[in-house]
Design a protein around this motif. Sequence first.
Motif, PDB file in Angstrom:
ATOM      1  N   SER A1502      38.551  42.699  37.050  1.00  0.00           N
ATOM      2  CA  SER A1502      39.184  43.965  36.681  1.00  0.00           C
ATOM      3  C   SER A1502      39.729  44.631  37.921  1.00  0.00           C
ATOM      4  O   SER A1502      39.173  44.504  39.011  1.00  0.00           O
ATOM      5  CB  SER A1502      38.175  44.882  35.991  1.00  0.00           C
ATOM      6  N   TYR A1503      40.828  45.332  37.719  1.00  0.00           N
ATOM      7  CA  TYR A1503      41.445  46.045  38.849  1.00  0.00           C
ATOM      8  C   TYR A1503      41.866  47.414  38.351  1.00  0.00           C
ATOM      9  O   TYR A1503      42.682  47.549  37.451  1.00  0.00           O
ATOM     10  CB  TYR A1503      42.641  45.240  39.358  1.00  0.00           C
ATOM     11  N   SER A1504      41.295  48.412  38.970  1.00  0.00           N
ATOM     12  CA  SER A1504      41.447  49.770  38.443  1.00  0.00           C
ATOM     13  C   SER A1504      42.882  50.250  38.509  1.00  0.00           C
ATOM     14  O   SER A1504      43.373  50.925  37.608  1.00  0.00           O
ATOM     15  CB  SER A1504      40.544  50.732  39.218  1.00  0.00           C
ATOM     16  N   MET A1505      43.601  49.851  39.573  1.00  0.00           N
ATOM     17  CA  MET A1505      44.961  50.390  39.732  1.00  0.00           C
ATOM     18  C   MET A1505      45.875  49.942  38.601  1.00  0.00           C
ATOM     19  O   MET A1505      46.768  50.652  38.182  1.00  0.00           O
ATOM     20  CB  MET A1505      45.555  49.937  41.067  1.00  0.00           C
ATOM     21  N   LEU A1506      45.609  48.719  38.121  1.00  0.00           N
ATOM     22  CA  LEU A1506      46.434  48.239  37.005  1.00  0.00           C
ATOM     23  C   LEU A1506      45.886  48.730  35.678  1.00  0.00           C
ATOM     24  O   LEU A1506      46.549  48.639  34.657  1.00  0.00           O
ATOM     25  CB  LEU A1506      46.489  46.707  36.988  1.00  0.00           C
ATOM     26  N   GLY A1507      44.636  49.218  35.747  1.00  0.00           N
ATOM     27  CA  GLY A1507      44.051  49.792  34.551  1.00  0.00           C
ATOM     28  C   GLY A1507      43.680  48.782  33.506  1.00  0.00           C
ATOM     29  O   GLY A1507      43.492  49.110  32.344  1.00  0.00           O
ATOM     30  N   GLU A1508      43.600  47.508  33.896  1.00  0.00           N
ATOM     31  CA  GLU A1508      43.228  46.492  32.918  1.00  0.00           C
ATOM     32  C   GLU A1508      42.638  45.305  33.649  1.00  0.00           C
ATOM     33  O   GLU A1508      42.713  45.212  34.873  1.00  0.00           O
ATOM     34  CB  GLU A1508      44.455  46.045  32.120  1.00  0.00           C
ATOM     35  N   GLU A1509      42.069  44.388  32.880  1.00  0.00           N
ATOM     36  CA  GLU A1509      41.484  43.193  33.484  1.00  0.00           C
ATOM     37  C   GLU A1509      42.607  42.191  33.773  1.00  0.00           C
ATOM     38  O   GLU A1509      43.521  42.035  32.984  1.00  0.00           O
ATOM     39  CB  GLU A1509      40.466  42.576  32.530  1.00  0.00           C
ATOM     40  N   ILE A1510      42.518  41.574  34.933  1.00  0.00           N
ATOM     41  CA  ILE A1510      43.528  40.561  35.289  1.00  0.00           C
ATOM     42  C   ILE A1510      42.973  39.178  34.950  1.00  0.00           C
ATOM     43  O   ILE A1510      41.875  38.847  35.376  1.00  0.00           O
ATOM     44  CB  ILE A1510      43.864  40.630  36.792  1.00  0.00           C
ATOM     45  N   GLN A1511      43.723  38.416  34.185  1.00  0.00           N
ATOM     46  CA  GLN A1511      43.295  37.056  33.817  1.00  0.00           C
ATOM     47  C   GLN A1511      44.177  36.062  34.572  1.00  0.00           C
ATOM     48  O   GLN A1511      45.380  36.002  34.362  1.00  0.00           O
ATOM     49  CB  GLN A1511      43.457  36.862  32.311  1.00  0.00           C
ATOM     50  N   LEU A1512      43.538  35.318  35.486  1.00  0.00           N
ATOM     51  CA  LEU A1512      44.267  34.284  36.233  1.00  0.00           C
ATOM     52  C   LEU A1512      43.774  32.924  35.776  1.00  0.00           C
ATOM     53  O   LEU A1512      42.692  32.808  35.212  1.00  0.00           O
ATOM     54  CB  LEU A1512      43.988  34.423  37.738  1.00  0.00           C
TER      55      LEU A1512
END
Length: 1956
Positions: A1502-1512
Amino acid sequence: MSLGAQAFATMGNSYAGQLKTTRFEEVLHNSIEASLRSNNLVPRPIFSQLYLEAEQQLSSLEAGSRADNEEEEEEEEEEGSESSSPPVAYQVKSPPEGCCTTDGFCQAGKDLRLVSISNEHIEVPSGFLLVGAKSPNLPDHLLVCAVDKRFLPDDNGHNALLGFSGNCVGCGKKGFCYFTEFSNHINLKLTTQPKKQKHLKYYLVRNAQGTLTKGSVICWKGAEFRGRQSSSSTCSSTSFQLPESSGLSGSTSSETVPAANPSAPAGTQQTAAAVDHTPSTAAFSAAVYNGKESPKQQLVKNNLSALTRPSVLGTLTNTGPPKKRHKGWSPESPSSTETWNLQLNPQAPNRTKNDGGSLSSLPHSALVGPASSPMVGSGEPVSIPDNLLKICKAKPVIFKGHGNFPYLCGNINDVIVSPLLYTCYRNSQSLSRAYEQYGASTIQPISEEMQLLLTVYYLVQLASDQVPLIEDLEQIFMRSWRESHLSEIRQYQQAVPQTFPQVPSQIAAVTSAQLPWLAGLAASSCNDSVHIIECSYSLSEGLSEMFKLLIEGKLIKTNYVVIICANRNRAIDSCIVIIGKYQARVLSESMLSPSDYQKEVNYQLVTGKVETLGSFFSTLCPEGDIDLLLEKFYQENQGHISSSLSASVNKPTAMNGTGETVCTSYEIERHQIRPFQLAVAQKLLSHICSIADSSTQNLDLGSFEKIDFLICVPPSEVTYQQTLFHLWHSGILLELGLEKEHLTKQRVEQYVMKLDAEAQIKFKVFLQNSMQNPHTLFVLIHDHAHWDLMSAMHSLYPQTDLSTGLVDRLLNCREVKEAPNIVTLHVTSFPYALQTQHTHISPYNEIHWPSSYSNGVDLYHENKKYFGLSEFIESTLSGHSIPLLRYDSSFEAMVMALGKRFPRLHSAVIRTFVLIQHYSAAMMAVCGLSQMKNYTSVETLEITQNLINSSRQCPSGHGLMVVLRIPCTPLAAVAYERLYNVRERLALEDNFEIILGNPNSGITVGKRFVEQLKVWQKIEDVDWRPQTYLELEGLPCILIFSGMDPQGESLPRSLRYCDLRLINSSSLVRTTLEQELGLAAYFVSSEIHTEKAVVNDVLESDPEKLSSTDNEDEEITTEGSTSEKRSPMKRERSCSHDSASSSLSSKASITAFCSESSPPLTAAGDTAKSPHHVLSNSNEETTNKYERQKQKVDKGAQTTISKHLPSVTEQPDTKQNIKSAQISITSSSSSPFSSSTSSSAPTHNSFILQTSQCSMTKASKQPPIVFLPKLVYDIITSTDSSGLPKSSSLLPYHSVMWASSFRPLMSKMMTCTEQSLYYRQWTVPKPIHMDYNNRTEGRMDTFHPRRLLLSGPPQIGKTGAYLQFLSILSRMLIRLTEVDVYDEEEININIKEESDQCYHQPGDMWPELETFKKMPFDYTIHDPKYEDASLICSKVQTINSEERSVSRRQEDMYTRRQTTRMRLSKYAAYNTYHHCEQCHQYMGFNPRYQIYESTLHAFAFSYSMLGEEIQLHFIIPKSKEHHFVFSQPGRQLESMRLPLVTDKSEDYIKSPTFTPTTGRHEHGLFNLYHAMDGASHLHVLVVKEYEMAIYKKYWPNHIMLVLPSIFNSAGVGAAHFLIKELSYHNLELERNRQEELGIKPQDIWPFIVISDDSCVMWNAVEVDCSGDRKSDYTWTERNVSLKQILQHVEGTPNVTHYALIGMRKWSSKTNSTEINEPFSCCHVHDFIMLNVDLTQNVQYNQNRFTCDDVDFNLRVHSAGLLICRFNHFSVMKKQIAVGGQRSFHIKSKVSDTPVSICPAQYICAPDSKHTFLAAPAQLLLEKYLQYHSHRFFPLSLKNYSHPVLSVDCYLNLGPQIAVCYVSSRPHSLNISSSGLTFSGLLLYLCDSFVVASFLKKFHFLKGATLCVICQDRNSLRQTVVRLELEDEWQFRLRDEFQTANAKEDRPLFFLTGRHI
């Protein structure tokens, strides 16, 4: 069951009603057999069979060709019904339960098909034979059966017992007593009564390889395969049945093959030869074309069943309307496997000549021994008279035709028997596969009668001096067959093949009764040239009668005797005897192989047989022996030789001495590449590249660093030296780096190999080199590649010639074939022998010399025009002025007369002696013995006179060359000796040289001539000797050119005459002929008018135009002959090239050559009496310079040359004077006549025209003149309907043969490629050919992938082309190992803050932390790629605006950046094109390894700045899984392993490397194996989702990090952002994981490497500080591995205190000041080590496309973190033209058409109707600001002291605007802005840290502009309010903008305002 059809088929007595005992027995036998088998039908009475059918047959014969042809040939047993009644259904017994019923298998399930069990051992009981049975359901197969031979017929179709006894070879079941029972067992599944006669078709025999093959036909009497009615025929059950008398077993066992021919496959005609195993060919073998029977068709006409008549050669039927036949008639040969004897002279044993062309051209050989013939007839043996040769003056050649041939006995040495015609007949009865595939069973072959009749027609129309050609006959048969079956053929050529009813042919067939009469009728018109002998019983009668007539002298006018035995009881027997002395001689000589030819001539010379010839010549000369005359002349002239000849010899030196006149026409051509050669070299290169590019990986060009080569040439010393000469002067060895300067001859010799006994040693060295140097590409060039294609295994003469088969042994050896670094290039002018069905060379690897014209357009502008075979032939056509090809009729006549007088002498001996005599007499005539001119021919006199005079016409003594071609070496030696002797006696030894050119030895030239050559060629070397013919340029000489074949020797431009009168005209093979004519091939200067005259018709209507010639001698013509020549009607080929016939008379023209040494022979006054007679000799009609002459005359340059005679005679006719003046300009004025007519012309502008006199000048302007034997001349100049010379359709090479005589004709329109495909389809190699064994089932496997063939006309410059190819191939390989790297100096150096303080010493390895902290940060960007970026101000700077703008280039978005070419080092990074052994496994491409499996793993954080969980997603190959941690139960990816800070290892790199990439799956440099020097490392490619598959395909063994799909259109900022965030998240995971193992969090390695995908090499500067003072140091920069650099940087003390570490960008212009300070605190780019722990709170901007690294550097610095650049390290970046930033194209969203959109259109007013663009908003913003920011910040333009204030970001506003970066974060490091006034403010997506109070600290100019950029209009307004901007800034409604995006693409919005 009716026997009507059967009896009718076997019926046909000559005399109706006559009952013969044998016939009666036969019918009775058949009747009894039929009645035994019959169930329902009553057999017909025997007598009605015998008489009734005989009468019917006679009446049908009388009816001739009545329209209805009452009964077509009645049905034979094929059809199963033996009468015209409908067939009776046959009930097949149902097979037992559970047994096999598959076709081709027996009921026990065992395979019986011949193809399946041909190699298995089959037990055959004693007395049994293996036979092949035909099944109606398997037409393509024979089933193998074992049958008791007592139940099979004998050779004549008799004596087979009734009934059957056989065994099954499949399951072994024995004792079948009924054929019905047996046919059920082998699953024949018949619908008619089973009969052995119908289904047992062939004997089966084993060939030399032990394979079971189809043998001869079983001669069932009355079945469709009927044998000859001949008691002693050898058409027996064995395949090779030799007569008892030949000493070989005559047993009937089919399992044994006679030892005479162990290599011959069964089923083919064989010559029983003791030595030569003649090949079986497709053309001769019944098995090849007719392995399948076509489907039988029911042909109905007049309600009668008609049936095709199958033959030995397949289901072929007879031409002409179907009709009843004589008994025993059959269109087929008696057996497909007859063996032969040739009775030959025992002195020339085992003749194995295989040269095609004349009737001797197909394979045959001789058996020395008793004169017995296996083709035995029923007649008596024929005795050959003893004195036959004495009476006939030639050995008759007997060609066996159809049927049986009698024994010959008696004087058998005086006749020659050949099976060639028989072969031709049989071949022409085989149908082409082209028709067979359409099921063309209804088309019949030409009947035997028709074949014989056509042969007679052919012989009748041959002229007395012509020799029959087998190719002609084949074409006649083909044409006849096609014409008679045109309608059927057309039907079969329809799109859908179907069964057609038989169309009766329009041409009535010839019956055997009519044949003798028709043949006689045809021969009646030929003045008895063809004599027909008809005999009633056997050929013995006819042959005996012919010998009787010969002895009686009654066949004097006859050339051919045709003997026909047309007995109605059986098919015709025939043979053709060649008794014409000339024809018989040519044909018998053509049967000699080249070595036998040499042996025969040698034998005749050694045994003194030729002395009779010499004594005969002596009697011819009235003045006595020529030698006596010579001696007398020598005595008389000794001491006071005052002839003009010797005067001329001394003249040049005198002139040179005084320097008055020196010939200017002699120029040695230096090595230069012509446009053609360059084009061919490039074609060769593109073929090499296409082999390398193909998916087969047969050639890996990327793995080669350099070129090496070896040129193989034939064992000719001259060719060898010539190749060395070319190689030396080309400079290729120096260019390829193979040799250093100061090249020695010994070094050059290493690269050229003569194919002689010593070749193997040199070749072994070559092979060893190729094995030891896998990174060198070896090119093996096989020059003159058509020479010696002998198979090494099948060498014919192993005891005589060790070098035979050498090419095969060396070039086709396994090492060459398998070596991946050897490319073989065959180079030849005659590629035909390498273009067979079994060739090693793919048709795609052939390179043909390009034609100079395409559709009339000159493709390559060359200053020389090539003259080859087609141009020579063209010159002989009517309307062309210079016939360059000629024959000498008087020479031919003399040879023919002597041939009759000396029948035992070989014609080569006679021709040579006659020609030597002619040359000797001509030399004597020119020297003053005028009486000798009657003993030579006009042609020889012309050649000799021009030769002797040529050197006198040139001030420097240049002369012309005459090539005298004498193939036979002993004869050449005799000729040399004789001519040398005559020259000495005539005191001509200083006038011209005689050189013996022997292929095995060098050139010997007299000392005086060598000195002359050295002067001309400006050679200083004392020991120099000419070693090639090219070095004889300008030397007057006769070159006696010996050797059976030319071996690639080139001749100089001074060649004027090519005398080929002695070439072996009996070996008529295309290669041989073209090779001989290739000697004369030539380049002429194309600036002059010669070509116009030669190639186009000359307008000759103007009577004032000259009819003279541009010949070496003054030529004589009377007005009569002039007008004759002007008449286009008369200038036909027939007379224009036999010079004797074109002159007034032989005698008259000889008077032209009056003696040079006695000028007063013709008084000057005599000529004056006939002023209108323009003197010219019509021998050489070289009227080729009309236009030039006319121009010169019009200008008034009436030049005169009065060289020999001073007397001037007044001429009344001025026009005549002008004419004669023209002559004297153009002709060389060698004859004393010239001046008398020419000197009277006005001489105001008289000058001596030197260039027109020297023979060298002429040589460059016109090709040589070629003299040919008449036979060859006729073949060369006769063309077919398409205009193709006859020579082109000859057999192409003596070791190949035609695959079929039913082949299409070649056409003149065929290109080289089409010709190649033609030969590839229609020729097969003989067993002696090296390609013979190159056969596999899958066709493509036979082509060798690294073999090329370059073909081009002779002497056109192929050597120069392939040397040029080596040069450009080498350059390309170097180019492949080189890259273009950016080479630019750092920018803004002058703006760099100069500080006197030196922080580190130049030699320091690492930065010292505390010292480094004191270093100021250099804000200025120095990377040259940012030359167009905005300058960053760090303090109040006074930058001169001009200086700033001048220091950079124009703002051109397409400017090409400066690069330099660098050789790749061993530590380079590579793209996907690199394959080498070491990195195969690393790449995952090694075929030995399975393609690397990889798994897809999801990884979320999760990354707060994007406000969502990042799925790689990670794609992890199996081989790389050890770098990761997976959860145990579910194998979920947990983290990427990280090492410890304290870890120390030489073998691995601690920092994981991430490479973001797009659009560069092929070109990205991701192969770091060599760069890392093999060290273990973790490398991750960061790719977009849509590119995942293509990257995975190209890089299967690399770890991929796949970005989420929302980033598919994002820029590099997003990749950097995600790499950094992922790495920090992973660091925390690893800290947690390893904390459990007791490791402190700060000990985990925090660095990652982010590298561009274009970093190719890395360099390190080594500083040497050994000087006295600290400031003294020297430095060198060298290429190092990335491993060394990374390990060095990773080893930096306190490394974890640095946030960013980078290195310099390489530049060749790096100076000491840049590396004086080893470390800098400044921007880093391209290749960085990032500490993800320290930079946790500093992010890359994920929206950015450009300058994101500068933006990030500024953020890192402002956060107070350290950025260190190692100046001693530099990275080289490769210029890659694809992918990267270029992959973003801005185009309109509306239309798909690519319209260029300028940056000004990237933004628009909100809510406007502007065209929306399909591009990310951020990209549009960045590009707009880069090019048009001056619209927003007008005050800032070039105003560097008042920059734009940019808060929290760096955006590129273009090079003419400076920016000042400030960070709004608390505690951040910013520059002191107290003294700065800004000209603008840029607020880009500002966050909550930017507040009103922060902005109020800065001062702005009045009128400064503001630009606020936000995500939407709402946040734009909120920002203005929150930052209280309206206090200081004035806004207008129209100052709002947005990027030109549609709403769904989320445009960015701008608001601009002005400072109040």
